[in-house]
Scaffold this motif. Structure first.
Motif, short mmCIF file in Angstrom:
data_model
loop_
_atom_site.label_atom_id
_atom_site.label_comp_id
_atom_site.label_asym_id
_atom_site.label_seq_id
_atom_site.Cartn_x
_atom_site.Cartn_y
_atom_site.Cartn_z
N TYR A 133 40.32 45.76 37.92
CA TYR A 133 39.19 44.82 37.82
C TYR A 133 39.10 43.95 39.08
O TYR A 133 38.02 43.78 39.66
CB TYR A 133 39.36 43.94 36.58
CG TYR A 133 38.42 42.77 36.53
CD1 TYR A 133 37.10 42.91 36.10
CD2 TYR A 133 38.85 41.49 36.94
CE1 TYR A 133 36.24 41.82 36.09
CE2 TYR A 133 37.99 40.41 36.92
CZ TYR A 133 36.68 40.58 36.50
OH TYR A 133 35.83 39.50 36.47
N HIS A 134 40.25 43.42 39.53
CA HIS A 134 40.23 42.53 40.70
C HIS A 134 39.87 43.31 41.97
O HIS A 134 39.16 42.79 42.84
CB HIS A 134 41.59 41.85 40.87
CG HIS A 134 41.85 40.79 39.84
ND1 HIS A 134 42.43 41.05 38.62
CD2 HIS A 134 41.58 39.45 39.85
CE1 HIS A 134 42.53 39.93 37.93
NE2 HIS A 134 42.01 38.94 38.64
N ALA A 135 40.35 44.53 42.09
CA ALA A 135 39.99 45.34 43.26
C ALA A 135 38.50 45.66 43.24
O ALA A 135 37.83 45.64 44.29
CB ALA A 135 40.81 46.63 43.26
N MET A 136 37.97 45.95 42.06
CA MET A 136 36.55 46.29 41.95
C MET A 136 35.65 45.09 42.25
O MET A 136 34.55 45.26 42.79
CB MET A 136 36.25 46.83 40.55
CG MET A 136 36.84 48.20 40.27
SD MET A 136 36.40 49.42 41.54
CE MET A 136 34.63 49.36 41.46
N GLU A 137 36.10 43.90 41.93
CA GLU A 137 35.32 42.70 42.26
C GLU A 137 35.15 42.59 43.77
O GLU A 137 34.08 42.24 44.27
CB GLU A 137 36.00 41.46 41.69
CG GLU A 137 35.87 41.32 40.18
CD GLU A 137 34.42 41.19 39.73
OE1 GLU A 137 33.72 40.26 40.20
OE2 GLU A 137 33.98 42.04 38.93
N ARG A 138 36.20 42.89 44.49
CA ARG A 138 36.11 42.86 45.97
C ARG A 138 35.19 43.97 46.47
O ARG A 138 34.42 43.78 47.41
CB ARG A 138 37.51 43.01 46.56
CG ARG A 138 37.54 42.94 48.08
CD ARG A 138 37.20 41.56 48.60
NE ARG A 138 37.02 41.54 50.05
CZ ARG A 138 35.85 41.67 50.65
NH1 ARG A 138 34.74 41.82 49.93
NH2 ARG A 138 35.77 41.62 51.97
N PHE A 139 35.26 45.13 45.84
CA PHE A 139 34.41 46.27 46.19
C PHE A 139 32.93 45.92 46.00
O PHE A 139 32.10 46.16 46.87
CB PHE A 139 34.80 47.47 45.32
CG PHE A 139 33.82 48.61 45.28
CD1 PHE A 139 33.79 49.56 46.29
CD2 PHE A 139 32.92 48.76 44.23
CE1 PHE A 139 32.89 50.62 46.25
CE2 PHE A 139 32.03 49.81 44.18
CZ PHE A 139 32.01 50.75 45.20
#
Length: 768
Positions: free
Chosen positions: A206-212
């Protein structure tokens, strides 16, 4: 004629001098003996490794001398073949010759093959090259030495084994010790590597996708089509235009002519030539997968992105840090804890009577899936079923059915396919078994206890954050497995040791240039055995599936690059129908004939109808895989596969048919065991064989079809044609002993099949 003779004789004399000098004639015996001992010791040290590699090089047939005139006989007379044979046998036995062969790259295996070929060449030829003819004549008359033959033998050996002249080049091509240097564009920038480390349901992705989603451009690399599609949908719903790229599908959020700045793709389809602001690599622990690990290695080393966010379990950290040392990069670690509680129960399930709403029973074989599903539904409970062979749409439909609080389906039976790619509201995970068949790095099938990583991944699916079951539970079906499960879940994932690599098409093309007579399968074998890998960081991925396809289409005339692409096709080699269609498609491609939708319709007998038995369902899954194969190839050979749109429509319809079949899987199981007729009023086995090969087979009596037979058919390990042949053999055997096949009970017949299977298994292992 006289000048030709003088030229041939003088050439032979010069070669004789060179050989004698090379052999060390004129040196003192002690020095000569010491050299021989050193050569023998060197040969002994390397014999095992060289012999294994040398056995992969197939001898090239050498054409006999095609000169019409026997000039050698005119010059020095005819040769007695019996005398030539004596000379050749004596030549092959000389210790000095063997040592000299070793110095020129001919180990004992290659020497034997080359000597045999040279002997046949000399004996069977009507006339020999003039210079070799004169050498034999001189030796017979005492004017020459037997070692004078060596230059001619070596020339012949290099014709039979062309790798002798290019072994150094082959080893350079297959030097894989520094794969980071293959990606010069990625090495030219300073990348920020962020590792999101945590267990299932910890929010790391989830946190990686927010940056994406917040970046100006980005790429998501996932292990499954389902995950890539989920990211594609989520990004577009949140107002971030995102394209989808998988092996079989392309979707454009804006338009084909205007690609979006964000892409969601399967990891194999990752572009290492397009720059991005942010890249996300999901499930990074798959970098150690024996079959697909190379794709994660390629993405991690090759992505041109300012920030590379990798998500996965903690065991991958040490390996990633070591790899980053070779690229001059550092890893920033962000650790996450599980968001919900997970409890390992103190007692096993014991019986399916104890199954409760929200339970998911995890099995590791289709047979167990079928058995457990039927037994639960026999207790009046509806079941959702998910396993790897189902189409993505069917998996999603089964997941939605299970997740819906208003639906009467409260129990799921699934394989470890639920470990990734599906959002499921599971209260309790129940391991029906803890042993699973797998493939090791050598391509050998093993049955072993599941790994710590697999146990944690699957168990972690219970108690998903923000669902009705936020507190997860896990247990086993059998009491004796519970202690093992508790031990597995009490540990942290084992540290990853190596990342996978795989030969590229360019490397294999270079090999083919040097070894033009070798098959693709043989080239892959040679590459893997000659390659140099830094085994402290990397390993060579298993190539058995690739080789299986290469050998299947070896006789089909294809350009090497196209052959390589065909062999990379993601198909299940255990499905006979899919393999037969693969071969048909390759043949049609080789004739440069378009593979149209009509080709698929004819060979798959479209339109298809609802399945009535499990065998029907398995066949429909195979047809779906054939359509996947068509779509996969259509993006690589667009001109030859022009009807991707029509195939996609038919595949969507087939997905819906399979969904309906899975919804009533218990009825299919009952029909299968009862031997009920299949579609179109035809027997089940005739129906499937007609679909697969358009050849009708007689239906077998129900007495010859026991549970093992059904299981083998369902797994694609046995075909109706094989069953028909077995029946003929049993009939013949029964007639010979004075009793008919039908005289025994169904149970007796079933035991016969089981005994036969048990008898063959150890024999196969011994042969292996």
């Amino acid at each position: 004629m006289q000048s030709s003779r003088h030229y041939a004789i003088s050439t032979g004399r010069r070669l004789l001098c060179a050989v004698r000098l090379r052999l060390g004639y004129g040196l003192d015996p002690i020095t000569d003996n010491r050299c021989m001992q050193n050569s023998a010791a060197h040969l002994s040290r390397n014999r095992k490794h060289e012999t294994n590699v040398s056995a992969l090089f197939k001898p090239v047939p050498v054409q006999a001398n095609v000169d019409d005139e026997d000039v050698g006989s005119e010059l020095v007379g005819k040769l007695e073949k019996s005398e030539v044979l004596k000379i050749l046998n004596k030549f092959a036995q000389r210790r000095e010759i063997k040592a000299l062969c070793s110095e020129n790259g001919l180990d004992s295996y290659l020497q034997q093959q080359a000597f045999g070929s040279f002997r046949r060449y000399c004996i069977e030829a009507d006339n020999l090259p003039v210079d070799l003819h004169i050498i034999f004549s001189d030796i017979m008359q005492g004017a020459g030495h037997i070692d004078d033959i060596f230059p001619y033998f070596l020339r012949h050996a290099k014709t039979v084994f062309p790798h002798l002249d290019c072994m150094d080049d082959l080893k350079k091509i297959s030097d894989l010790r520094q794969p980071a240097n293959w990606y010069t564009n990625a090495r030219a920038i300073t990348r920020k590597i962020v590792f999101h480390s945590g267990p299932t349901n910890s929010g790391k992705t989830y946190h990686a996708m927010e940056r994406f989603l917040g970046a100006n451009s980005g790429v998501y690399c996932g292990p499954l089509k389902l995950l890539a599609t989920e990211v594609y949908n989520k990004a577009n719903e949140r107002g971030t235009p995102c394209d989808l790229v998988t092996g079989e599908e392309r979707k454009f959020s804006i338009g084909e002519e205007s690609p979006a700045n964000h892409v969601a793709c399967t990891v194999e389809m990752t572009s290492v030539n397009t720059p991005y602001e942010v890249a996300v690599i999901d499930e990074i622990q798959q970098i150690r997968d024996p079959q697909r690990g190379w794709a994660w290695t390629r993405a991690f080393l090759g992505l041109i992105a300012n920030e590379v966010h990798v998500c996965g379990e903690a065991g991958a950290l040490q390996l990633l840090e070591k790899i980053c040392e070779t690229t001059g990069e550092t890893v920033e670690v962000r650790r996450y804890d599980r968001l919900t509680e997970l409890t390992v129960e103190n007692s096993a399930l014991g019986t399916l009577d104890n199954v409760m709403p929200g339970d998911c029973i995890v099995c590791f074989s289709k047979h167990d899936i079928y058995t457990v599903s039927r037994e639960i539904e026999a207790r009046g409970k509806e079941v959702a079923v998910i396993y790897g062979g189902l189409p993505p749409g069917t998996k999603l439909a089964q997941a939605a059915k299970f997740n819906d609080p208003e639906n009467s389906c409260k129990v799921m039976v699934a394989t470890d396919a639920i470990g990734m790619g599906l959002n499921l509201s599971i209260r309790r995970i129940i391991f029906y078994s803890l042993v699973k068949p797998s493939m090791n790095e050598k391509g050998e099938r093993e049955i072993d206890t599941i790994s710590i990583s697999s146990a944690l991944q699957i168990a972690g699916r219970a108690g998903r954050y923000r669902t009705q079951w936020e507190h997860g539970y896990v247990t086993t079906f059998k009491a004796e497995d519970l202690v093992t499960l508790q031990r597995l879940l009490a540990q942290t994932p084992e540290p990853l040791k190596q990342a996978g690599l795989h030969p590229t098409a360019d490397q294999i093309e270079l090999y083919a240039y040097h070894l033009p007579n070798s098959s693709l399968s043989n080239l892959m074998d040679i590459f893997v055995n000659l390659c140099t890998v830094d085994d402290s960081l990397y390993f060579m991925c298993n190539i058995e599936d690739f080789k299986f396809l290469a050998e299947m289409i070896q006789h089909v005339p294809l350009p090497l690059r196209a052959r390589y692409v065909f062999c990379c096709a993601p198909i299940n080699r255990k499905m006979p129908f899919v393999c037969s269609m693969f071969l048909k498609i390759a043949r049609q491609y080789s004739r440069n004939e378009p593979i149209t939708f009509d080709f698929i319709r004819r060979n798959c007998n479209l339109p298809l109808k609802l399945p009535k038995t499990i065998i029907d369902l398995v066949h429909l899954e195979a047809v779906f895989d054939v359509m996947d194969l068509y779509l996969w190839l259509s993006y690589r050979f667009m001109d030859i596969f022009p009807d991707a749109a029509s195939v996609r429509v038919a595949q969507k319809e087939l997905d819906e048919i399979i969904q309906q079949g899975v919804f009533q899987i218990t009825r299919l199981l009952k029909n299968t065991e009862a031997g009920q007729d299949g579609q179109d009023g035809m027997p089940t086995y005739t129906y499937n064989m007609r679909r697969a090969t358009s050849i009708k087979e007689p239906r077998l009596p129900s007495s010859t079809r026991g549970r093992l037979t059904e299981r083998l058919l369902a797994q694609g390990l046995l075909t109706p044609g094989m069953l028909s042949e077995l029946r003929k053999e049993w009939d013949a055997q029964a007639t010979a002993t004075g009793s008919g096949l039908g005289s025994g009970s169904g149970k007796d017949t079933q035991e016969t099949i089981i005994d036969s299977d048990d008898e063959k298994t150890p024999r196969r292992k011994r042969r292996k």
